[in-house]
Motif scaffolding. Structure first.
Motif, PDB file in Angstrom:
ATOM      1  N   TYR A 163      30.582  90.110  83.138  1.00 46.97           N
ATOM      2  CA  TYR A 163      30.818  91.104  82.184  1.00 46.97           C
ATOM      3  C   TYR A 163      29.387  90.837  81.405  1.00 46.97           C
ATOM      4  O   TYR A 163      28.932  90.048  80.918  1.00 46.97           O
ATOM      5  CB  TYR A 163      32.255  90.661  81.539  1.00 46.97           C
ATOM      6  CG  TYR A 163      32.593  91.225  80.197  1.00 46.97           C
ATOM      7  CD1 TYR A 163      33.682  92.223  80.282  1.00 46.97           C
ATOM      8  CD2 TYR A 163      31.945  90.920  78.901  1.00 46.97           C
ATOM      9  CE1 TYR A 163      34.064  93.015  78.942  1.00 46.97           C
ATOM     10  CE2 TYR A 163      32.572  91.744  77.667  1.00 46.97           C
ATOM     11  CZ  TYR A 163      33.362  92.684  78.006  1.00 46.97           C
ATOM     12  OH  TYR A 163      33.873  93.502  76.834  1.00 46.97           O
ATOM     13  N   TRP A 164      29.084  92.268  81.085  1.00 47.15           N
ATOM     14  CA  TRP A 164      27.987  92.290  80.076  1.00 47.15           C
ATOM     15  C   TRP A 164      26.655  91.708  80.502  1.00 47.15           C
ATOM     16  O   TRP A 164      25.957  92.081  81.401  1.00 47.15           O
ATOM     17  CB  TRP A 164      28.331  91.929  78.558  1.00 47.15           C
ATOM     18  CG  TRP A 164      29.283  92.964  77.976  1.00 47.15           C
ATOM     19  CD1 TRP A 164      29.682  94.188  78.527  1.00 47.15           C
ATOM     20  CD2 TRP A 164      29.949  92.963  76.595  1.00 47.15           C
ATOM     21  NE1 TRP A 164      30.802  94.843  77.660  1.00 47.15           N
ATOM     22  CE2 TRP A 164      30.556  93.987  76.308  1.00 47.15           C
ATOM     23  CE3 TRP A 164      30.049  91.971  75.673  1.00 47.15           C
ATOM     24  CZ2 TRP A 164      31.358  94.193  75.283  1.00 47.15           C
ATOM     25  CZ3 TRP A 164      30.746  91.911  74.309  1.00 47.15           C
ATOM     26  CH2 TRP A 164      31.406  93.314  74.480  1.00 47.15           C
ATOM     27  N   TYR A 201      32.637 105.219  69.840  1.00 51.16           N
ATOM     28  CA  TYR A 201      31.009 104.614  69.336  1.00 51.16           C
ATOM     29  C   TYR A 201      30.244 105.711  69.653  1.00 51.16           C
ATOM     30  O   TYR A 201      28.929 105.476  69.027  1.00 51.16           O
ATOM     31  CB  TYR A 201      30.849 103.475  70.443  1.00 51.16           C
ATOM     32  CG  TYR A 201      31.935 102.037  70.483  1.00 51.16           C
ATOM     33  CD1 TYR A 201      32.037 101.707  69.204  1.00 51.16           C
ATOM     34  CD2 TYR A 201      32.346 101.974  71.691  1.00 51.16           C
ATOM     35  CE1 TYR A 201      32.690 100.423  69.378  1.00 51.16           C
ATOM     36  CE2 TYR A 201      33.140 101.006  71.411  1.00 51.16           C
ATOM     37  CZ  TYR A 201      33.523  99.922  70.488  1.00 51.16           C
ATOM     38  OH  TYR A 201      34.410  99.124  70.296  1.00 51.16           O
ATOM     39  N   ASN A 228      32.786 103.706  82.067  1.00 53.36           N
ATOM     40  CA  ASN A 228      32.883 103.540  80.668  1.00 53.36           C
ATOM     41  C   ASN A 228      32.260 104.562  79.679  1.00 53.36           C
ATOM     42  O   ASN A 228      31.217 104.361  79.685  1.00 53.36           O
ATOM     43  CB  ASN A 228      32.711 101.902  79.983  1.00 53.36           C
ATOM     44  CG  ASN A 228      33.588 100.929  81.046  1.00 53.36           C
ATOM     45  OD1 ASN A 228      34.468 101.340  81.972  1.00 53.36           O
ATOM     46  ND2 ASN A 228      33.319  99.842  80.759  1.00 53.36           N
ATOM     47  N   ARG A 265      36.669  91.311  66.335  1.00 54.58           N
ATOM     48  CA  ARG A 265      37.083  92.386  65.556  1.00 54.58           C
ATOM     49  C   ARG A 265      37.936  91.983  64.233  1.00 54.58           C
ATOM     50  O   ARG A 265      39.192  91.743  64.105  1.00 54.58           O
ATOM     51  CB  ARG A 265      38.362  92.820  66.398  1.00 54.58           C
ATOM     52  CG  ARG A 265      38.038  93.390  67.910  1.00 54.58           C
ATOM     53  CD  ARG A 265      37.010  94.467  67.879  1.00 54.58           C
ATOM     54  NE  ARG A 265      36.283  94.775  69.140  1.00 54.58           N
ATOM     55  CZ  ARG A 265      35.803  95.652  69.531  1.00 54.58           C
ATOM     56  NH1 ARG A 265      35.362  96.495  68.459  1.00 54.58           N
ATOM     57  NH2 ARG A 265      35.367  95.815  70.490  1.00 54.58           N
ATOM     58  N   ASN A 268      31.208  94.624  84.869  1.00 55.05           N
ATOM     59  CA  ASN A 268      31.912  95.644  83.964  1.00 55.05           C
ATOM     60  C   ASN A 268      30.659  95.565  83.075  1.00 55.05           C
ATOM     61  O   ASN A 268      30.267  94.883  82.334  1.00 55.05           O
ATOM     62  CB  ASN A 268      33.035  95.105  83.132  1.00 55.05           C
ATOM     63  CG  ASN A 268      33.187  95.969  81.790  1.00 55.05           C
ATOM     64  OD1 ASN A 268      33.983  96.959  81.997  1.00 55.05           O
ATOM     65  ND2 ASN A 268      32.824  95.688  80.753  1.00 55.05           N
ATOM     66  N   GLU A 269      30.198  97.000  82.980  1.00 52.95           N
ATOM     67  CA  GLU A 269      28.920  97.405  81.774  1.00 52.95           C
ATOM     68  C   GLU A 269      27.989  96.484  81.734  1.00 52.95           C
ATOM     69  O   GLU A 269      27.696  95.713  80.860  1.00 52.95           O
ATOM     70  CB  GLU A 269      29.763  97.455  80.607  1.00 52.95           C
ATOM     71  CG  GLU A 269      30.487  98.583  80.073  1.00 52.95           C
ATOM     72  CD  GLU A 269      31.141  98.426  78.762  1.00 52.95           C
ATOM     73  OE1 GLU A 269      30.796  97.728  77.952  1.00 52.95           O
ATOM     74  OE2 GLU A 269      31.541  99.513  78.407  1.00 52.95           O
ATOM     75  N   GLU A 280      37.035 103.518  81.538  1.00 53.17           N
ATOM     76  CA  GLU A 280      37.288 103.326  79.862  1.00 53.17           C
ATOM     77  C   GLU A 280      36.998 104.444  79.205  1.00 53.17           C
ATOM     78  O   GLU A 280      36.023 105.237  79.392  1.00 53.17           O
ATOM     79  CB  GLU A 280      36.543 101.868  79.284  1.00 53.17           C
ATOM     80  CG  GLU A 280      36.930 100.584  79.863  1.00 53.17           C
ATOM     81  CD  GLU A 280      36.408  99.329  79.380  1.00 53.17           C
ATOM     82  OE1 GLU A 280      35.766  99.474  78.161  1.00 53.17           O
ATOM     83  OE2 GLU A 280      36.032  98.427  79.980  1.00 53.17           O
ATOM     84  N   ASP A 293      34.653  90.638  74.752  1.00 51.30           N
ATOM     85  CA  ASP A 293      35.678  90.983  73.797  1.00 51.30           C
ATOM     86  C   ASP A 293      36.873  90.624  74.045  1.00 51.30           C
ATOM     87  O   ASP A 293      37.716  91.576  74.009  1.00 51.30           O
ATOM     88  CB  ASP A 293      35.370  92.510  73.823  1.00 51.30           C
ATOM     89  CG  ASP A 293      36.367  93.340  72.602  1.00 51.30           C
ATOM     90  OD1 ASP A 293      36.546  92.795  71.300  1.00 51.30           O
ATOM     91  OD2 ASP A 293      36.510  94.526  72.587  1.00 51.30           O
ATOM     92  N   PHE A 296      44.852  93.651  71.850  1.00 47.27           N
ATOM     93  CA  PHE A 296      44.828  92.489  72.168  1.00 47.27           C
ATOM     94  C   PHE A 296      43.831  91.938  71.281  1.00 47.27           C
ATOM     95  O   PHE A 296      43.190  92.217  70.447  1.00 47.27           O
ATOM     96  CB  PHE A 296      44.323  92.441  73.625  1.00 47.27           C
ATOM     97  CG  PHE A 296      43.002  93.151  73.750  1.00 47.27           C
ATOM     98  CD1 PHE A 296      42.962  94.609  74.057  1.00 47.27           C
ATOM     99  CD2 PHE A 296      41.727  92.418  73.895  1.00 47.27           C
ATOM    100  CE1 PHE A 296      41.654  95.230  73.989  1.00 47.27           C
ATOM    101  CE2 PHE A 296      40.664  93.078  74.024  1.00 47.27           C
ATOM    102  CZ  PHE A 296      40.570  94.681  74.116  1.00 47.27           C
TER     103      PHE A 296
HETATM  104  C1  GCB Z   1      34.130  97.916  76.367  1.00 48.41           C
HETATM  105  C2  GCB Z   1      34.537  96.942  77.192  1.00 48.41           C
HETATM  106  C3  GCB Z   1      35.607  96.421  76.581  1.00 48.41           C
HETATM  107  C4  GCB Z   1      35.840  96.453  75.367  1.00 48.41           C
HETATM  108  C5  GCB Z   1      35.803  97.837  74.886  1.00 48.41           C
HETATM  109  C6  GCB Z   1      35.940  98.328  73.149  1.00 48.41           C
HETATM  110  O1  GCB Z   1      33.019  98.688  76.897  1.00 48.41           O
HETATM  111  O2  GCB Z   1      34.322  97.059  78.635  1.00 48.41           O
HETATM  112  O3  GCB Z   1      35.933  95.118  77.196  1.00 48.41           O
HETATM  113  O4  GCB Z   1      37.065  95.802  74.691  1.00 48.41           O
HETATM  114  O5  GCB Z   1      34.550  98.596  75.210  1.00 48.41           O
HETATM  115  O6  GCB Z   1      36.902  97.999  72.677  1.00 48.41           O
HETATM  116  O7  GCB Z   1      34.860  97.984  72.499  1.00 48.41           O
END
Ligand code: GCB
Length: 601
Positions: free
Chosen positions: A379-380, A481, A475, A560, A417-418, A505, A186, A555
């Motif tokens: 990540y992910w 969400y 997070n 998005r 991360n996640e 987060e 992301d 950012f």
């Molecule tokens: C998360 C991620 C982060 C994303 C954020 C989001 O869990 O770690 O990288 O940008 O959510 O905004 O969905």
């Protein structure tokens, strides 16, 4: 023949390059250096024509030769001199509109002169290149580096000429399934020579690296090591900290390595007192100066202890995105702006997501008294079962620690991360944790985990990785969400571990200046209300010892697209990408004020 064959294979395996990648040189700021920043000539090469021939074999005469026609009949189909230029440091995406979405190869070329003095060595140093860099000097390959956010250097002593050197770098930012990060993130895949490039001059034998920090569990014993590089490896090494009246000598062994250990009466580093000492590492042939802070960081049950005292980490997450101008941040000024906003929010801590940020961020955090969580882009959905992916992650971890291990500000190394729970993932991350601990026993190890519902009201953190961490990161997006903001009021949090939790987060999107009621998505009022409910919930978590809302500043992200609102930006910033503070900023500021931050100005 029998005896010759293995020898031939052995010789074939030795790469014919005269230069080589050297272990990372520590503290390049403290070294004699010439900047290679500025305009570089560039060739956009989506088909990698400068690298492969028409049979798709690596070409012996690629663009790295920086060839010029020698006669009017010569056929050469590229020319750096008349090609466009790009600024270094800097991502390419935000320098030219048609490169905004470019993912592929761009060749960079820089010409320079350098009069090398006798008994000196020269290294070319890159702060970072996203994602793979192939580096050549005067037509010869120096090596390759993979990983977009960590530094690397190559020795160029014997290849260097007095005049007209040509340094060529092929930078490829194609996303890869087996990469770290992988295809899906992301954030924007900013490509290029995104951090500074310099030529570093050292003596023939020099202090390549050192680790000078307080011993784990101690507030007066400094311990670590010094490592020399060169042919005079056995030497006397002196570590001096004039202000603390430390002057201690050690002898390096045959490999240039010396362990160091001594007591010192120190004024400890903390956010209230970001004391940095001048530290000198001197040998018979070299001298490096650094600014180092000393502090201890430990956990006890759910407590985080800074210099022995329980501390709450008032944090915020930050991407390496440049305030106002957009694109990758790379300068000291960018760091001062971002960390200045964090201070204004009331922070004593920042989570530098989702990869190691540029060194200015860490240096400024050291100076300003802001504790840092630093992470690698695991990540992910990394390829957990692929050994090459593991090696890559491990290298990035090693390089992150190598660069920042002497910075008091850094208190947490985060592994991931996640990442989705599973056996292969656990084995992968356990190995990374072990590696991190073996390189640096003094800092806390964490990872941003996920949680799950035991029932409608109970959130549980019991990821098996938690067992191997010092601090749990989590997070959660309750109110964004996951339900509407008031959902937070009904939740209770549990964990299986007797360990501190950092809510690494939480948050939601709001477009600065968009107003409505508290249930209208994308408005500042919705985001404000989300933070109000979150703060009430966070206050009820007994083992919570830190918070890092997502995120300080909006950012860019390709995930998005919503027109008029996101326009390819993640809008979860407490501050817009133009520097405007949204209402939620003040909710967090008030909370941090209650938690002991100095009064907001
Ligand atoms: C998360 C991620 C982060 C994303 C954020 C989001 O869990 O770690 O990288 O940008 O959510 O905004 O969905």
């Amino acid at each position: 023949m029998k005896t010759i064959l293995p020898l031939i294979f052995l010789l074939a395996a030795i790469p014919c390059v005269r230069a080589q990648q050297t272990g990372l040189i520590a503290n390049t700021e403290g070294r004699k250096a010439v900047s290679l920043n500025g305009q570089w000539q560039t060739i956009i090469d989506p088909y990698e024509t400068g690298y492969y021939d028409y049979r798709y074999q690596p070409s012996a005469n690629g663009y790295f030769k920086d060839a010029k026609p020698k006669s009017k009949s010569d056929l050469i189909e590229y020319d750096f001199d008349t090609s466009e230029s790009l600024l270094v440091p800097g991502d390419w995406n935000t320098q030219k509109e048609r490169l905004l979405l470019y993912e592929g190869t761009i060749w960079y070329q820089k010409s320079f002169d350098y009069q090398r003095k006798p008994n000196t060595r020269l290294f070319v140093y890159f702060g970072a290149a996203n994602y793979v860099a192939d580096v050549y000097l005067n037509g010869e390959k120096l090596g390759r580096h993979e990983g977009g956010f960590t530094p690397f250097n190559f020795e160029v002593t014997t290849l260097l000429r007095d005049k007209a050197n040509s340094l060529v770098v092929k930078v490829d930012n194609q996303r890869r399934r087996d990469g770290v990060p992988t295809l899906n993130t992301d954030w924007w895949n900013y490509g290029g020579l995104t951090r500074q490039v310099k030529l570093i001059e050292t003596p023939a034998t020099f202090v390549q690296d050192y680790f000078i920090q307080l011993q784990k569990g101690s507030r007066e014993q400094i311990s670590g090591w010094v490592k020399l590089n060169g042919d005079q490896l056995k030497q006397r090494v002196t570590v001096r900290i004039p202000e603390a009246r430390v002057n201690r000598s050690f002898t390096t062994d045959a490999s240039g390595y010396a362990e160091i250990s001594f007591n010192a009466d120190l004024n400890l580093w903390s956010p209230d007192n970001p004391k940095l000492y001048e530290v000198l590492v001197e040998t018979e042939t070299d001298r490096v100066q650094d600014l180092i802070g000393f502090r201890s960081i430990e956990t006890r049950g759910p407590e985080i202890l800074l210099n022995g005292k329980p501390t709450f980490l008032r944090g915020v997450s930050i991407h390496e995105e440049a305030p106002f101008r957009g694109g990758r941040a790379y300068s000291r000024e960018d760091a001062i702006t971002l960390l200045g906003w964090a201070k204004e929010l009331g922070c004593n801590f920042v989570r530098l997501a989702h990869y190691p940020h540029n060194e200015f961020m860490i240096r400024e955090a050291d100076r300003l008294g802001i504790m840092v969580w630093s992470e690698i882009p695991v990540y992910w959905t990394i390829l957990w079962e692929n050994p090459a992916t593991f090696q890559n992650a491990q290298t990035q971890l090693t390089e992150m620690i190598a660069r920042d291990k002497n910075r008091a500000a850094v208190i947490v190394w985060s592994m991931a991360n996640e990442t989705p729970i599973g056996e292969a993932r656990l084995a992968f991350l356990k190995k990374l944790v072990e590696r991190a601990r073996s390189l640096d026993s003094t800092r806390l190890i964490s990872a941003a985990l996920e949680r799950h519902y035991l029932d409608e009201q109970t959130e549980m953190i019991d990821d098996p990785l938690g067992e191997y961490l010092d601090v749990l990161g989590c997070n959660e997006y309750v109110g964004w969400y996951d339900g509407l903001p008031e959902k937070a009021d009904r939740l209770e949090w549990k964990t299986k571990y007797q360990k501190p939790l950092i809510m690494s987060e939480f948050g939601g999107d709001a477009l600065y200046g968009k107003h409505g009621d508290a249930l209208t998505r994308w408005t500042e009022e919705y985001q404000e209300s989300l933070y109000q409910h979150q703060v009430k919930m966070l206050k009820r978590i007994s083992f919570l010892r830190g918070t890092c809302p997502w995120i300080l500043m909006d950012f860019r992200s390709p995930r998005r697209p919503l027109p008029g609102i996101q326009d390819f930006h993640n809008r979860k910033g407490l501050i817009s990408d133009r520097g405007e503070k949204k209402k939620a900023f003040y909710v967090m500021q008030q909370y941090y004020h209650e938690l002991g931050a100095a009064s907001p100005k």
